[in-house]
Write a protein that holds these residues in place. Structure first.
Motif, PDB file in Angstrom:
ATOM      1  N   MET A 140       4.697  10.056  40.574  1.00 17.03           N
ATOM      2  CA  MET A 140       5.036  11.133  41.302  1.00 17.03           C
ATOM      3  C   MET A 140       4.125  12.335  40.727  1.00 17.03           C
ATOM      4  SD  MET A 140       6.923  10.697  43.809  1.00 17.03           S
ATOM      5  CE  MET A 140       7.289  12.665  44.271  1.00 17.03           C
ATOM      6  N   GLU A 141       3.972  12.361  39.543  1.00 14.90           N
ATOM      7  CA  GLU A 141       3.219  13.465  38.835  1.00 14.90           C
ATOM      8  C   GLU A 141       1.736  13.369  39.342  1.00 14.90           C
ATOM      9  OE1 GLU A 141       1.056  14.094  34.439  1.00 14.90           O
ATOM     10  OE2 GLU A 141       2.503  12.671  34.670  1.00 14.90           O
ATOM     11  N   ILE A 142       1.114  12.556  39.701  1.00 15.66           N
ATOM     12  CA  ILE A 142       0.069  12.248  40.373  1.00 15.66           C
ATOM     13  C   ILE A 142      -0.150  12.845  41.907  1.00 15.66           C
ATOM     14  CG2 ILE A 142      -1.779  10.902  41.274  1.00 15.66           C
ATOM     15  CD1 ILE A 142      -1.245   8.990  38.907  1.00 15.66           C
ATOM     16  N   LEU A 143       0.901  12.682  42.637  1.00 18.37           N
ATOM     17  CA  LEU A 143       1.054  13.146  43.736  1.00 18.37           C
ATOM     18  C   LEU A 143       1.415  14.449  43.932  1.00 18.37           C
ATOM     19  CD1 LEU A 143       3.336  10.420  45.562  1.00 18.37           C
ATOM     20  CD2 LEU A 143       0.851  11.122  46.132  1.00 18.37           C
ATOM     21  N   GLU A 144       2.213  15.173  43.049  1.00 22.64           N
ATOM     22  CA  GLU A 144       2.555  16.547  42.975  1.00 22.64           C
ATOM     23  C   GLU A 144       1.261  17.483  42.657  1.00 22.64           C
ATOM     24  OE1 GLU A 144       6.097  16.563  40.471  1.00 22.64           O
ATOM     25  OE2 GLU A 144       7.307  15.684  42.089  1.00 22.64           O
ATOM     26  N   ALA A 145       0.477  16.737  41.730  1.00 20.20           N
ATOM     27  CA  ALA A 145      -0.854  17.519  41.491  1.00 20.20           C
ATOM     28  C   ALA A 145      -1.917  17.429  42.441  1.00 20.20           C
ATOM     29  CB  ALA A 145      -1.286  16.800  40.030  1.00 20.20           C
ATOM     30  N   GLY A 146      -1.797  16.516  43.460  1.00 22.58           N
ATOM     31  CA  GLY A 146      -2.619  16.346  44.394  1.00 22.58           C
ATOM     32  C   GLY A 146      -3.873  15.385  44.293  1.00 22.58           C
ATOM     33  N   GLY A 147      -3.581  14.628  43.094  1.00 24.82           N
ATOM     34  CA  GLY A 147      -4.289  13.550  42.756  1.00 24.82           C
ATOM     35  C   GLY A 147      -4.694  13.201  41.481  1.00 24.82           C
ATOM     36  N   LEU A 148      -5.096  12.063  40.845  1.00 24.19           N
ATOM     37  CA  LEU A 148      -5.223  11.671  39.649  1.00 24.19           C
ATOM     38  C   LEU A 148      -6.119  12.617  39.013  1.00 24.19           C
ATOM     39  CD1 LEU A 148      -4.643   9.307  37.450  1.00 24.19           C
ATOM     40  CD2 LEU A 148      -6.482   8.157  38.263  1.00 24.19           C
ATOM     41  N   VAL A 149      -7.183  12.899  39.352  1.00 21.42           N
ATOM     42  CA  VAL A 149      -8.281  13.981  38.652  1.00 21.42           C
ATOM     43  C   VAL A 149      -7.383  15.207  38.155  1.00 21.42           C
ATOM     44  CG1 VAL A 149     -10.318  15.025  38.472  1.00 21.42           C
ATOM     45  CG2 VAL A 149     -10.209  12.718  39.204  1.00 21.42           C
ATOM     46  N   LYS A 150      -6.537  15.765  39.210  1.00 17.37           N
ATOM     47  CA  LYS A 150      -6.093  17.033  38.999  1.00 17.37           C
ATOM     48  C   LYS A 150      -4.874  16.929  37.999  1.00 17.37           C
ATOM     49  CE  LYS A 150      -7.270  19.074  43.603  1.00 17.37           C
ATOM     50  NZ  LYS A 150      -6.748  19.345  44.767  1.00 17.37           N
ATOM     51  N   ALA A 151      -4.090  15.669  38.226  1.00 13.31           N
ATOM     52  CA  ALA A 151      -3.115  15.479  37.270  1.00 13.31           C
ATOM     53  C   ALA A 151      -3.770  15.520  35.844  1.00 13.31           C
ATOM     54  CB  ALA A 151      -2.338  14.151  37.556  1.00 13.31           C
ATOM     55  N   MET A 152      -4.904  14.662  35.519  1.00 15.52           N
ATOM     56  CA  MET A 152      -5.231  14.641  34.256  1.00 15.52           C
ATOM     57  C   MET A 152      -5.494  15.847  33.554  1.00 15.52           C
ATOM     58  SD  MET A 152      -4.416  11.638  33.354  1.00 15.52           S
ATOM     59  CE  MET A 152      -2.961  11.838  34.302  1.00 15.52           C
ATOM     60  N   ARG A 153      -6.302  17.032  34.593  1.00 16.40           N
ATOM     61  CA  ARG A 153      -6.764  17.985  34.177  1.00 16.40           C
ATOM     62  C   ARG A 153      -5.494  18.944  33.765  1.00 16.40           C
ATOM     63  NH1 ARG A 153     -11.616  19.542  34.434  1.00 16.40           N
ATOM     64  NH2 ARG A 153     -11.268  21.836  34.929  1.00 16.40           N
ATOM     65  N   LYS A 154      -4.387  18.713  34.474  1.00 19.08           N
ATOM     66  CA  LYS A 154      -3.136  19.776  34.249  1.00 19.08           C
ATOM     67  C   LYS A 154      -2.769  19.280  33.217  1.00 19.08           C
ATOM     68  CE  LYS A 154       1.136  20.946  36.306  1.00 19.08           C
ATOM     69  NZ  LYS A 154       2.023  20.537  37.483  1.00 19.08           N
ATOM     70  N   ARG A 155      -2.618  17.716  32.813  1.00 23.07           N
ATOM     71  CA  ARG A 155      -1.914  17.227  31.805  1.00 23.07           C
ATOM     72  C   ARG A 155      -2.611  17.688  30.411  1.00 23.07           C
ATOM     73  NH1 ARG A 155      -0.589  10.900  31.154  1.00 23.07           N
ATOM     74  NH2 ARG A 155       1.109  11.274  32.525  1.00 23.07           N
ATOM     75  N   ASN A 156      -3.931  17.612  30.394  1.00 22.56           N
ATOM     76  CA  ASN A 156      -4.858  18.121  29.205  1.00 22.56           C
ATOM     77  C   ASN A 156      -5.092  19.472  28.987  1.00 22.56           C
ATOM     78  OD1 ASN A 156      -5.360  15.408  28.154  1.00 22.56           O
ATOM     79  ND2 ASN A 156      -6.443  14.945  29.995  1.00 22.56           N
ATOM     80  N   GLY A 157      -4.332  20.378  29.994  1.00 19.71           N
ATOM     81  CA  GLY A 157      -4.464  21.771  29.850  1.00 19.71           C
ATOM     82  C   GLY A 157      -5.882  22.384  30.189  1.00 19.71           C
ATOM     83  N   LEU A 158      -6.343  21.727  31.378  1.00 18.26           N
ATOM     84  CA  LEU A 158      -7.731  22.220  31.806  1.00 18.26           C
ATOM     85  C   LEU A 158      -7.676  22.961  32.811  1.00 18.26           C
ATOM     86  CD1 LEU A 158      -9.597  18.865  31.151  1.00 18.26           C
ATOM     87  CD2 LEU A 158      -9.604  20.944  29.559  1.00 18.26           C
TER      88      LEU A 158
END
Length: 159
Positions: A140-158
């Motif tokens: 759900m975190e990946i979907l809500e962010a719009g995809g895996l790359v966006k989710a990882m960028r968000k998670r890492n504060g980028l």
């Protein structure tokens, strides 16, 4: 409410996006050819927010990432199927495309029906509710962010 486009069983990645269109440089260039072996005019009829309802084994075949990318680029908000090929399922989630397994919906709806999808709860079509399972929190975190790359960028504060 979302318009339903109904497809069958075993919709493979060569139907979703035929190999010859992988030569295009962008997904935008590929979009008009999505589902062309099955229904040549389908891509031009899909509107943002529409959903696909399919039978068993949606996304079987090769593991090409362009297949879920082109479906998302068409504006499909969700694919509901009896079952999905595992690699397609993960590629779709990684691209921010919601997939829902629901065993009964396909046999109960017609193309053109309108549906409301409430993730993790239900799909409502023609006044009838069809329960759906909740996806794990990490998906759900990946979907809500719009995809895996966006989710990882968000998670890492980028972002």
């Amino acid at each position: 409410m979302s318009k339903i486009w109904k497809l069958g069983n075993d919709i493979d990645t060569d139907i979703i996006l035929p190999t010859e269109y992988l030569a295009f440089e962008t997904v935008k260039e590929m979009k008009p050819y999505a589902f062309s072996p099955l229904r040549p005019d389908l891509a031009s009829k899909i509107q943002p927010g529409d959903i696909i309802v399919a039978g068993n084994n949606f996304g079987c075949g090769s593991s090409r990432e362009q297949a879920p990318e082109v479906v998302k680029a068409l504006g499909i908000s969700c694919i509901v199927a009896k079952s999905f090929a595992r690699i397609f399922f993960r590629n779709a989630i990684n691209n921010g495309l919601l997939l829902v397994e629901q065993p009964d919906l396909y046999d109960q709806v017609e193309e053109g029906d309108e549906a409301e999808v409430i993730p993790g709860k239900e799909i409502i079509v023609n006044g009838k509710s069809y329960p759906i399972a909740n996806l794990p929190e990490n998906l759900m975190e990946i979907l809500e962010a719009g995809g895996l790359v966006k989710a990882m960028r968000k998670r890492n504060g980028l972002d």
